[in-house]
Design a protein around this motif. Sequence first.
Motif, PDB file in Angstrom:
ATOM      1  N   SER A   1      27.156  46.397  31.962  1.00  0.00           N
ATOM      2  CA  SER A   1      26.367  47.019  33.021  1.00  0.00           C
ATOM      3  C   SER A   1      26.206  46.051  34.174  1.00  0.00           C
ATOM      4  N   VAL A   2      26.121  46.587  35.389  1.00  0.00           N
ATOM      5  CA  VAL A   2      25.967  45.736  36.561  1.00  0.00           C
ATOM      6  C   VAL A   2      25.089  46.438  37.595  1.00  0.00           C
ATOM      7  N   ILE A   3      24.272  45.660  38.289  1.00  0.00           N
ATOM      8  CA  ILE A   3      23.472  46.129  39.413  1.00  0.00           C
ATOM      9  C   ILE A   3      23.642  45.139  40.549  1.00  0.00           C
ATOM     10  N   VAL A   4      23.913  45.650  41.746  1.00  0.00           N
ATOM     11  CA  VAL A   4      23.990  44.795  42.926  1.00  0.00           C
ATOM     12  C   VAL A   4      23.104  45.394  44.015  1.00  0.00           C
ATOM     13  N   LEU A   5      22.485  44.530  44.801  1.00  0.00           N
ATOM     14  CA  LEU A   5      21.626  44.971  45.885  1.00  0.00           C
ATOM     15  C   LEU A   5      21.673  43.949  47.009  1.00  0.00           C
ATOM     16  N   CYS A   6      21.914  44.422  48.212  1.00  0.00           N
ATOM     17  CA  CYS A   6      21.893  43.562  49.392  1.00  0.00           C
ATOM     18  C   CYS A   6      20.587  43.753  50.142  1.00  0.00           C
ATOM     19  N   ARG A   7      20.184  42.739  50.874  1.00  0.00           N
ATOM     20  CA  ARG A   7      18.968  42.823  51.665  1.00  0.00           C
ATOM     21  C   ARG A   7      19.075  43.976  52.660  1.00  0.00           C
ATOM     22  N   GLY A   8      17.982  44.655  52.894  1.00  0.00           N
ATOM     23  CA  GLY A   8      18.008  45.894  53.656  1.00  0.00           C
ATOM     24  C   GLY A   8      18.481  45.798  55.079  1.00  0.00           C
ATOM     25  N   ASP A   9      18.488  44.599  55.661  1.00  0.00           N
ATOM     26  CA  ASP A   9      18.904  44.457  57.062  1.00  0.00           C
ATOM     27  C   ASP A   9      20.328  43.924  57.205  1.00  0.00           C
ATOM     28  N   VAL A  10      21.069  43.819  56.093  1.00  0.00           N
ATOM     29  CA  VAL A  10      22.410  43.234  56.111  1.00  0.00           C
ATOM     30  C   VAL A  10      23.469  44.310  56.350  1.00  0.00           C
ATOM     31  N   GLU A  11      24.419  44.017  57.224  1.00  0.00           N
ATOM     32  CA  GLU A  11      25.511  44.951  57.503  1.00  0.00           C
ATOM     33  C   GLU A  11      26.415  45.113  56.278  1.00  0.00           C
ATOM     34  N   LEU A  12      27.108  46.268  56.202  1.00  0.00           N
ATOM     35  CA  LEU A  12      27.877  46.612  55.010  1.00  0.00           C
ATOM     36  C   LEU A  12      28.958  45.580  54.684  1.00  0.00           C
ATOM     37  N   GLN A  13      29.773  45.189  55.652  1.00  0.00           N
ATOM     38  CA  GLN A  13      30.851  44.245  55.362  1.00  0.00           C
ATOM     39  C   GLN A  13      30.300  42.890  54.935  1.00  0.00           C
ATOM     40  N   GLU A  14      29.234  42.472  55.578  1.00  0.00           N
ATOM     41  CA  GLU A  14      28.594  41.209  55.199  1.00  0.00           C
ATOM     42  C   GLU A  14      28.047  41.303  53.787  1.00  0.00           C
ATOM     43  N   CYS A  15      27.521  42.460  53.450  1.00  0.00           N
ATOM     44  CA  CYS A  15      27.014  42.704  52.091  1.00  0.00           C
ATOM     45  C   CYS A  15      28.147  42.614  51.075  1.00  0.00           C
ATOM     46  N   ARG A  16      29.261  43.261  51.362  1.00  0.00           N
ATOM     47  CA  ARG A  16      30.378  43.269  50.426  1.00  0.00           C
ATOM     48  C   ARG A  16      30.955  41.870  50.230  1.00  0.00           C
ATOM     49  N   ASP A  17      31.044  41.109  51.310  1.00  0.00           N
ATOM     50  CA  ASP A  17      31.530  39.730  51.192  1.00  0.00           C
ATOM     51  C   ASP A  17      30.589  38.896  50.334  1.00  0.00           C
ATOM     52  N   CYS A  18      29.296  39.086  50.538  1.00  0.00           N
ATOM     53  CA  CYS A  18      28.300  38.335  49.769  1.00  0.00           C
ATOM     54  C   CYS A  18      28.413  38.649  48.283  1.00  0.00           C
ATOM     55  N   VAL A  19      28.511  39.941  47.953  1.00  0.00           N
ATOM     56  CA  VAL A  19      28.602  40.357  46.544  1.00  0.00           C
ATOM     57  C   VAL A  19      29.885  39.830  45.906  1.00  0.00           C
ATOM     58  N   HIS A  20      30.984  39.878  46.642  1.00  0.00           N
ATOM     59  CA  HIS A  20      32.249  39.341  46.129  1.00  0.00           C
ATOM     60  C   HIS A  20      32.104  37.864  45.764  1.00  0.00           C
ATOM     61  N   ASN A  21      31.479  37.097  46.660  1.00  0.00           N
ATOM     62  CA  ASN A  21      31.307  35.663  46.404  1.00  0.00           C
ATOM     63  C   ASN A  21      30.391  35.398  45.214  1.00  0.00           C
ATOM     64  N   VAL A  22      29.322  36.181  45.112  1.00  0.00           N
ATOM     65  CA  VAL A  22      28.405  36.002  43.980  1.00  0.00           C
ATOM     66  C   VAL A  22      29.107  36.293  42.658  1.00  0.00           C
ATOM     67  N   SER A  23      29.872  37.387  42.604  1.00  0.00           N
ATOM     68  CA  SER A  23      30.556  37.744  41.356  1.00  0.00           C
ATOM     69  C   SER A  23      31.546  36.658  40.938  1.00  0.00           C
ATOM     70  N   GLN A  24      32.259  36.088  41.916  1.00  0.00           N
ATOM     71  CA  GLN A  24      33.202  35.020  41.614  1.00  0.00           C
ATOM     72  C   GLN A  24      32.476  33.774  41.120  1.00  0.00           C
ATOM     73  N   LYS A  25      31.379  33.452  41.774  1.00  0.00           N
ATOM     74  CA  LYS A  25      30.654  32.232  41.430  1.00  0.00           C
ATOM     75  C   LYS A  25      29.949  32.352  40.082  1.00  0.00           C
ATOM     76  N   LEU A  26      29.400  33.531  39.794  1.00  0.00           N
ATOM     77  CA  LEU A  26      28.695  33.700  38.525  1.00  0.00           C
ATOM     78  C   LEU A  26      29.624  33.537  37.332  1.00  0.00           C
ATOM     79  N   VAL A  27      30.819  34.100  37.432  1.00  0.00           N
ATOM     80  CA  VAL A  27      31.784  33.966  36.339  1.00  0.00           C
ATOM     81  C   VAL A  27      32.161  32.502  36.137  1.00  0.00           C
ATOM     82  N   GLN A  28      32.200  31.750  37.238  1.00  0.00           N
ATOM     83  CA  GLN A  28      32.511  30.324  37.131  1.00  0.00           C
ATOM     84  C   GLN A  28      31.351  29.546  36.520  1.00  0.00           C
TER      85      GLN A  28
END
Length: 295
Positions: free
Chosen positions: A79-106
């Motif tokens: 299971s997974v849940i992701v949430l970006c801060r409410g004032d963040v633009e969509l592309q910036e949000c997606r980049d942030c989530v991508h980086n977090v997922s990569q870093k967490l696995v590491q």
Amino acid sequence: MAITIQKWLLIILFLHIHVLNIVAQLPDLRYGSCGENGNYTENSTYKNNLNTLLTSLPSKIDNYGFYKASIGQNIDRASVIVLCRGDVELQECRDCVHNVSQKLVQVCPNQKEAAGGYDKCMLVYSNESITDTTTFSKLFYLNEIQNASKPGEFNKELGKLLVRLRVVAAHGDPRRKYASGNATGPDFQNIFALVQCTPDLPPQNCFDCLTKAYEDMINCPCMGKKGGRIIGARCSFRYGTSPFFRLDVVSVAPPPEEEGGDDKTVRTVIIIVGPIFTIIIFIACISVVMMSRRN
């Protein structure tokens, strides 16, 4: 044929090293932790399910910075849940989530549960059904080092602001469940704050989740500090004495009722006195007519 196989092996090795270098260059997580639900093996079904979720995350996030999903059954369920801060633009949000997922696995290799994020997004994955929970579950405390001036007064004004924002987040835009604003603390010090729930929570659940988060502040090292955060899987809040969110998308919390006391008094007087004045004029007119007829 042997040369071709060697070339392919070199290419695969090069790509593998390149990916590792990219992950290693990612900034450290702002906060993160590895769960205690055990490890998974490299060729396990759970790992395949988790990889499927994490790989698809950036493209699955909606326009409001949220996504949750589960894959698999029983012990293989991820299971997974992701949430970006409410004032963040969509592309910036997606980049942030991508980086977090990569870093967490590491950071948490082969562990079935992990949580973490940067300032603009957070991610939680687990072999337990986190997507079905609706209550507050504390994950992280963050705080600034400096103490607030006049902590008692500061916390009082902060509390008022958070309570107002809670109502806006819970009962405002159902697609975002985010609110931010500011207030004036002691010595004319600015206090900025934001609160947020995952958009899938019903209004009352969001309200209750934030209430629990506020109550947990007594346990937070941020108590009495100039800034702090309490982050849960379903809701969170943050405050500080400097702006940390986009001011052009501030959700202005409604002012306390007592601030509009004078206006309400005037309206009440008009509502009560108006009809009475009309009745008096009506009676006076009738009296004049009756007297005229007698004469």
